[in-house]
Design an enzyme around this catalytic site. Structure first.
Site, PDB file in Angstrom:
ATOM      1  N   LYS A  78      12.391  15.648   2.847  1.00  0.00           N
ATOM      2  CA  LYS A  78      11.249  14.866   3.541  1.00  0.00           C
ATOM      3  C   LYS A  78      12.058  13.896   4.377  1.00  0.00           C
ATOM      4  O   LYS A  78      11.440  13.712   5.804  1.00  0.00           O
ATOM      5  CB  LYS A  78      10.541  13.750   2.530  1.00  0.00           C
ATOM      6  N   ARG A 126       1.417   7.417  -1.955  1.00  0.00           N
ATOM      7  CA  ARG A 126       2.042   8.174  -3.255  1.00  0.00           C
ATOM      8  C   ARG A 126       1.188   8.228  -4.467  1.00  0.00           C
ATOM      9  O   ARG A 126       1.495   8.588  -5.520  1.00  0.00           O
ATOM     10  CB  ARG A 126       3.585   7.478  -3.665  1.00  0.00           C
ATOM     11  N   ARG A 133      23.163  14.615  -3.739  1.00  0.00           N
ATOM     12  CA  ARG A 133      23.014  13.924  -2.484  1.00  0.00           C
ATOM     13  C   ARG A 133      23.650  12.712  -2.576  1.00  0.00           C
ATOM     14  O   ARG A 133      23.789  11.846  -3.524  1.00  0.00           O
ATOM     15  CB  ARG A 133      21.353  13.457  -2.772  1.00  0.00           C
ATOM     16  N   ARG A 178      22.820   7.210  -4.464  1.00  0.00           N
ATOM     17  CA  ARG A 178      21.788   6.208  -4.769  1.00  0.00           C
ATOM     18  C   ARG A 178      21.585   5.911  -6.307  1.00  0.00           C
ATOM     19  O   ARG A 178      21.842   6.790  -7.038  1.00  0.00           O
ATOM     20  CB  ARG A 178      20.291   6.846  -4.467  1.00  0.00           C
ATOM     21  N   ARG A 197      10.994  10.250 -12.025  1.00  0.00           N
ATOM     22  CA  ARG A 197      10.331  10.286 -10.535  1.00  0.00           C
ATOM     23  C   ARG A 197       9.514  11.624 -10.604  1.00  0.00           C
ATOM     24  O   ARG A 197       8.504  11.558  -9.838  1.00  0.00           O
ATOM     25  CB  ARG A 197      11.316   9.954  -9.354  1.00  0.00           C
TER      26      ARG A 197
END
Ligand code: AMP
Length: 223
Positions: free
Chosen positions: A18, A94, A131, A163, A174
């Protein structure tokens, strides 16, 4: 094309791509890219009261409470005038409550299209494991596509790190929240007649082309 940019929402699991697609789309159409996760990470990095509060939820993979997120988005849309000029929302809404509130905030400037960027869970788990992100400007990288020099951002020279919420436990939480809270939005926007699906598994440039086609199809009649 009409004389304003699209009002667009991108839905998709963490790791669906995204962020990358949203920033390219925003650049392509010359509109605001509003990523609530980026805003909260930047605020946390600066140590503002909003950032400190958001971080306590983000670190464990929980959602920041609706009232806080809605307040932030409302303020950004008002400040930028993007309800009129166009935007790409990334990571918001969300929850169904956030989607309801977004309609209230946009009022007589309704969304043009909501794109569901679909990527299977096994693939997003692999993507998230590798990531990395620039701590300053949030540019995303991957261990398979690192910055040119060390772990320093190609664009702003900031440190490129993993992260805090990309740990296995936080990622699983999540994804669970995505199924519970965000998946119902697909039905919500399907009923509004503005939902489009894009397969997010292919090459990033092909995914981008498919997204542009989806946007053009749904905004062509306003040309
Ligand atoms: P993201 O970068 O979109 O994965 O967001 C990172 C974290 O920021 C999420 O796990 C949440 O804790 C928080 N967050 C971002 N956007 C929202 C939202 N719309 N509602 C609630 N929490 C959010």
């Amino acid at each position: 094309m009409k004389n304003r940019g699209p009002r667009l929402v991108l839905l998709g699991k963490q790791g669906a791509g995204k962020g990358t697609q949203a920033s390219q789309l925003a650049e392509h159409y010359g509109v605001l890219h509003l990523a609530t996760g980026d805003l909260f990470r930047a605020a946390a990095h600066e140590g503002t009261p909003l950032g400190v509060e958001a971080q306590s939820y983000m670190d464990v993979g929980e959602l920041v409470p609706d009232e806080i997120v809605i307040g932030v988005v409302e303020e950004e849309l008002a400040r930028s005038g993007a309800a009129r000029t166009g935007f790409v929302l990334d990571g918001f809404p969300r929850t169904v409550r956030q989607a309801d509130e977004l309609e209230r905030v946009l009022d007589d400037h309704p969304l043009d299209v909501v794109i569901d960027l679909d990527v299977p869970t096994e693939i997003v788990l692999h993507r998230i494991a590798g990531r990395r992100v620039c701590i300053q400007c949030q540019t995303p990288y991957h261990v398979d596509a690192p910055p040119k020099e060390g772990w320093t951002c190609d664009l702003c020279g900031g440190d490129v790190i993993q992260r805090d919420d990309d740990t296995e436990d936080a990622v699983m939480r999540r994804l669970e929240l995505w199924e519970l809270q965000t998946l119902p939005l697909i039905q919500f926007y399907r009923r509004r007649g503005i939902l489009a699906h894009v397969d997010g598994t292919g090459d990033a440039d092909d995914v981008f082309e498919s997204m542009v086609v989806s946007v053009e199809l749904r905004t062509a009649d306003e040309a």
